[in-house]
Structure formats: C-alpha cells, structure tokens
Design a protein around this motif. Structure first.
Motif, PDB file in Angstrom:
ATOM      1  N   ILE A  33     -61.660 130.586  37.654  1.00 24.63           N
ATOM      2  CA  ILE A  33     -61.252 131.631  38.592  1.00 24.63           C
ATOM      3  C   ILE A  33     -59.766 131.909  38.395  1.00 24.63           C
ATOM      4  CG2 ILE A  33     -61.043 132.306  41.022  1.00 24.63           C
ATOM      5  CD1 ILE A  33     -63.288 130.230  41.614  1.00 24.63           C
ATOM      6  N   THR A  34     -59.433 133.186  38.250  1.00 18.09           N
ATOM      7  CA  THR A  34     -58.035 133.602  38.156  1.00 18.09           C
ATOM      8  C   THR A  34     -57.685 134.436  39.380  1.00 18.09           C
ATOM      9  OG1 THR A  34     -58.037 133.635  35.734  1.00 18.09           O
ATOM     10  CG2 THR A  34     -56.359 134.967  36.831  1.00 18.09           C
ATOM     11  N   ALA A  35     -56.623 134.036  40.057  1.00 13.76           N
ATOM     12  CA  ALA A  35     -56.101 134.839  41.161  1.00 13.76           C
ATOM     13  C   ALA A  35     -55.319 136.003  40.560  1.00 13.76           C
ATOM     14  CB  ALA A  35     -55.191 133.994  42.044  1.00 13.76           C
ATOM     15  N   VAL A  36     -55.638 137.219  41.009  1.00 15.94           N
ATOM     16  CA  VAL A  36     -54.925 138.409  40.559  1.00 15.94           C
ATOM     17  C   VAL A  36     -54.287 139.037  41.794  1.00 15.94           C
ATOM     18  CG1 VAL A  36     -55.086 140.632  39.383  1.00 15.94           C
ATOM     19  CG2 VAL A  36     -56.564 138.744  38.663  1.00 15.94           C
ATOM     20  N   GLU A  37     -52.964 138.943  41.853  1.00 14.12           N
ATOM     21  CA  GLU A  37     -52.234 139.457  43.011  1.00 14.12           C
ATOM     22  C   GLU A  37     -51.549 140.770  42.654  1.00 14.12           C
ATOM     23  OE1 GLU A  37     -49.644 136.448  44.593  1.00 14.12           O
ATOM     24  OE2 GLU A  37     -51.205 134.921  44.421  1.00 14.12           O
ATOM     25  N   LYS A  38     -51.912 141.812  43.372  1.00 13.03           N
ATOM     26  CA  LYS A  38     -51.328 143.147  43.161  1.00 13.03           C
ATOM     27  C   LYS A  38     -51.408 143.554  41.686  1.00 13.03           C
ATOM     28  CE  LYS A  38     -48.412 142.784  47.168  1.00 13.03           C
ATOM     29  NZ  LYS A  38     -47.249 142.128  47.663  1.00 13.03           N
ATOM     30  N   GLY A  39     -52.497 143.197  41.035  1.00 13.99           N
ATOM     31  CA  GLY A  39     -52.740 143.605  39.656  1.00 13.99           C
ATOM     32  C   GLY A  39     -52.210 142.676  38.594  1.00 13.99           C
ATOM     33  N   ALA A  40     -51.562 141.585  38.966  1.00 17.31           N
ATOM     34  CA  ALA A  40     -51.005 140.647  37.988  1.00 17.31           C
ATOM     35  C   ALA A  40     -51.687 139.283  38.104  1.00 17.31           C
ATOM     36  CB  ALA A  40     -49.511 140.496  38.197  1.00 17.31           C
ATOM     37  N   ALA A  41     -52.171 138.767  36.978  1.00 18.58           N
ATOM     38  CA  ALA A  41     -52.817 137.452  36.958  1.00 18.58           C
ATOM     39  C   ALA A  41     -51.799 136.386  37.346  1.00 18.58           C
ATOM     40  CB  ALA A  41     -53.397 137.168  35.589  1.00 18.58           C
ATOM     41  N   GLN A  42     -52.211 135.497  38.220  1.00 19.65           N
ATOM     42  CA  GLN A  42     -51.372 134.392  38.663  1.00 19.65           C
ATOM     43  C   GLN A  42     -52.025 133.076  38.240  1.00 19.65           C
ATOM     44  OE1 GLN A  42     -48.337 135.057  40.083  1.00 19.65           O
ATOM     45  NE2 GLN A  42     -48.804 137.211  39.751  1.00 19.65           N
ATOM     46  N   GLN A  43     -52.387 132.267  39.179  1.00 19.33           N
ATOM     47  CA  GLN A  43     -52.987 130.951  38.926  1.00 19.33           C
ATOM     48  C   GLN A  43     -54.395 131.077  38.357  1.00 19.33           C
ATOM     49  OE1 GLN A  43     -51.371 127.993  39.591  1.00 19.33           O
ATOM     50  NE2 GLN A  43     -53.086 126.843  38.757  1.00 19.33           N
ATOM     51  N   THR A  44     -54.732 130.226  37.399  1.00 21.67           N
ATOM     52  CA  THR A  44     -56.090 130.125  36.873  1.00 21.67           C
ATOM     53  C   THR A  44     -56.543 128.682  37.027  1.00 21.67           C
ATOM     54  OG1 THR A  44     -55.763 131.915  35.275  1.00 21.67           O
ATOM     55  CG2 THR A  44     -57.566 130.388  34.831  1.00 21.67           C
ATOM     56  N   ASN A  45     -57.689 128.478  37.668  1.00 25.33           N
ATOM     57  CA  ASN A  45     -58.243 127.138  37.884  1.00 25.33           C
ATOM     58  C   ASN A  45     -59.678 127.083  37.379  1.00 25.33           C
ATOM     59  OD1 ASN A  45     -55.954 126.073  39.263  1.00 25.33           O
ATOM     60  ND2 ASN A  45     -56.625 127.074  41.145  1.00 25.33           N
ATOM     61  N   SER A  46     -60.114 125.862  37.081  1.00 24.62           N
ATOM     62  CA  SER A  46     -61.501 125.667  36.651  1.00 24.62           C
ATOM     63  C   SER A  46     -62.156 124.591  37.507  1.00 24.62           C
ATOM     64  CB  SER A  46     -61.553 125.255  35.169  1.00 24.62           C
ATOM     65  OG  SER A  46     -62.890 125.171  34.733  1.00 24.62           O
ATOM     66  N   PHE A  47     -63.449 124.786  37.729  1.00 22.09           N
ATOM     67  CA  PHE A  47     -64.248 123.861  38.522  1.00 22.09           C
ATOM     68  C   PHE A  47     -65.553 123.615  37.778  1.00 22.09           C
ATOM     69  CE2 PHE A  47     -61.684 126.680  41.054  1.00 22.09           C
ATOM     70  CZ  PHE A  47     -60.902 125.793  41.771  1.00 22.09           C
ATOM     71  N   ARG A  48     -65.917 122.341  37.608  1.00 21.15           N
ATOM     72  CA  ARG A  48     -67.172 122.020  36.934  1.00 21.15           C
ATOM     73  C   ARG A  48     -68.251 121.801  37.988  1.00 21.15           C
ATOM     74  NH1 ARG A  48     -68.870 119.219  31.691  1.00 21.15           N
ATOM     75  NH2 ARG A  48     -66.761 119.781  31.112  1.00 21.15           N
ATOM     76  N   LEU A  49     -69.408 122.419  37.748  1.00 24.34           N
ATOM     77  CA  LEU A  49     -70.534 122.243  38.662  1.00 24.34           C
ATOM     78  C   LEU A  49     -71.272 120.972  38.261  1.00 24.34           C
ATOM     79  CD1 LEU A  49     -71.984 123.547  41.088  1.00 24.34           C
ATOM     80  CD2 LEU A  49     -73.522 124.626  39.441  1.00 24.34           C
ATOM     81  N   THR A  50     -71.209 119.970  39.118  1.00 27.33           N
ATOM     82  CA  THR A  50     -71.829 118.678  38.837  1.00 27.33           C
ATOM     83  C   THR A  50     -73.041 118.460  39.735  1.00 27.33           C
ATOM     84  OG1 THR A  50     -70.419 117.517  40.413  1.00 27.33           O
ATOM     85  CG2 THR A  50     -69.609 117.688  38.135  1.00 27.33           C
ATOM     86  N   GLY A  51     -73.800 117.441  39.405  1.00 29.37           N
ATOM     87  CA  GLY A  51     -74.989 117.086  40.162  1.00 29.37           C
ATOM     88  C   GLY A  51     -76.212 117.111  39.273  1.00 29.37           C
TER      89      GLY A  51
END
Length: 150
Positions: A109-127
């Motif tokens: 997931i990348t946060a896009v604030e006012k049209g500019a990419a900011q933080q990018t994080n990843s999450f693994r789906l486990t189970g």
C-alpha cells in the motif's frame, strides 16, 4: 520480506500518483521462497470499482486470470498485490483485510497525499484459511539500480 527492484518500486508509486484521487491497483509476479516474495514484475490492473474508486479497489476476475496466465507462461506466480490510499495512510483497512484472500501473498500500500506518493508499506497475509488469516508487517527490500549492470 518482500524484495523488488527500484524500478518496480518506483513504478508502483508512480501508478498511484497517476490515478490520484482514485486508488490504483496491480499484481506482483515473481517467486516465493524461504519466507521471501521476490518480485520480478508488477502489472497494472484496472480498478473496476465505480461506486468508491477513491477509497476502494477491485480487480476483475477475468483480468486476474489473464495476469496469472501471463505469469505462468513466464514461470512466475502471483506473489502479491499493490494499491494506493489517496490522502490516507499506507496502512491496511478493514476492507483491505476482508477482501484479501491470497495467503502468503504480499499486499503493498502506498499513501498518496495530494497527488504525491509518500510512505509505502507491505503486509503479508498469513494463516492457513480465511478463519485464521492475519496481516503481518513485512519489510520491503528495494534493490538499487547499479550503472553498467544488465
């Protein structure tokens, strides 16, 4: 851990900027081994949501099947998905969790604030099933481009 090239990382972030103020989405193709998803390609997908494209995404099943076939032809699997959060943090939502079904895959997931990419994080789906699935924070390792390297 999620491992990908700088060009793929930048392409995902740029996709989010281009679709702002709507969510972008795409599929990560690669290989999974030793607890690591190694991305070799990121394919853009169409966000087919017409009701809430600014805060939801949906990849049509036909498009997902086409992408999966393209990957298999190249010896690659679906190892993850990416999307953007316009004017919202790069943190999964309850909707993201409810609609995540690919166990072992990375959800970027990348946060896009006012049209500019900011933080990018990843999450693994486990189970092991829908009943015990969970998202775990996942480290993103970006391989820098080295001049002169093929």
């Amino acid at each position: 851990m999620l491992k990908l090239s700088e060009s793929i990382y930048n392409a995902m972030r740029k996709h989010g900027e281009e679709t702002y103020p709507h969510e972008c989405c795409g599929v990560l193709l690669g290989r999974s081994h030793d607890g690591m998803n190694v991305v070799e390609d990121a394919l853009r997908a169409s966000n087919t949501r017409t009701d809430s494209a600014h805060n939801r995404y949906h990849i049509a099943p036909q498009e997902l099947i086409r992408i999966q076939r393209q990957g298999r032809e190249r010896g690659l699997d679906i190892v993850g998905f990416y999307h953007s959060h316009p004017d919202h943090p790069a943190q999964w939502s309850m909707t993201d969790f409810a609609e995540a079904h690919w166990l072992g895959c990375s959800y970027v997931i990348t946060a896009v604030e006012k049209g500019a990419a900011q933080q990018t994080n990843s999450f693994r789906l486990t189970g092991t099933s829908e009943d015990d699935k969970s998202f775990e924070d996942e480290t993103i390792q970006v391989e820098e481009l080295v001049a002169g390297r093929c």
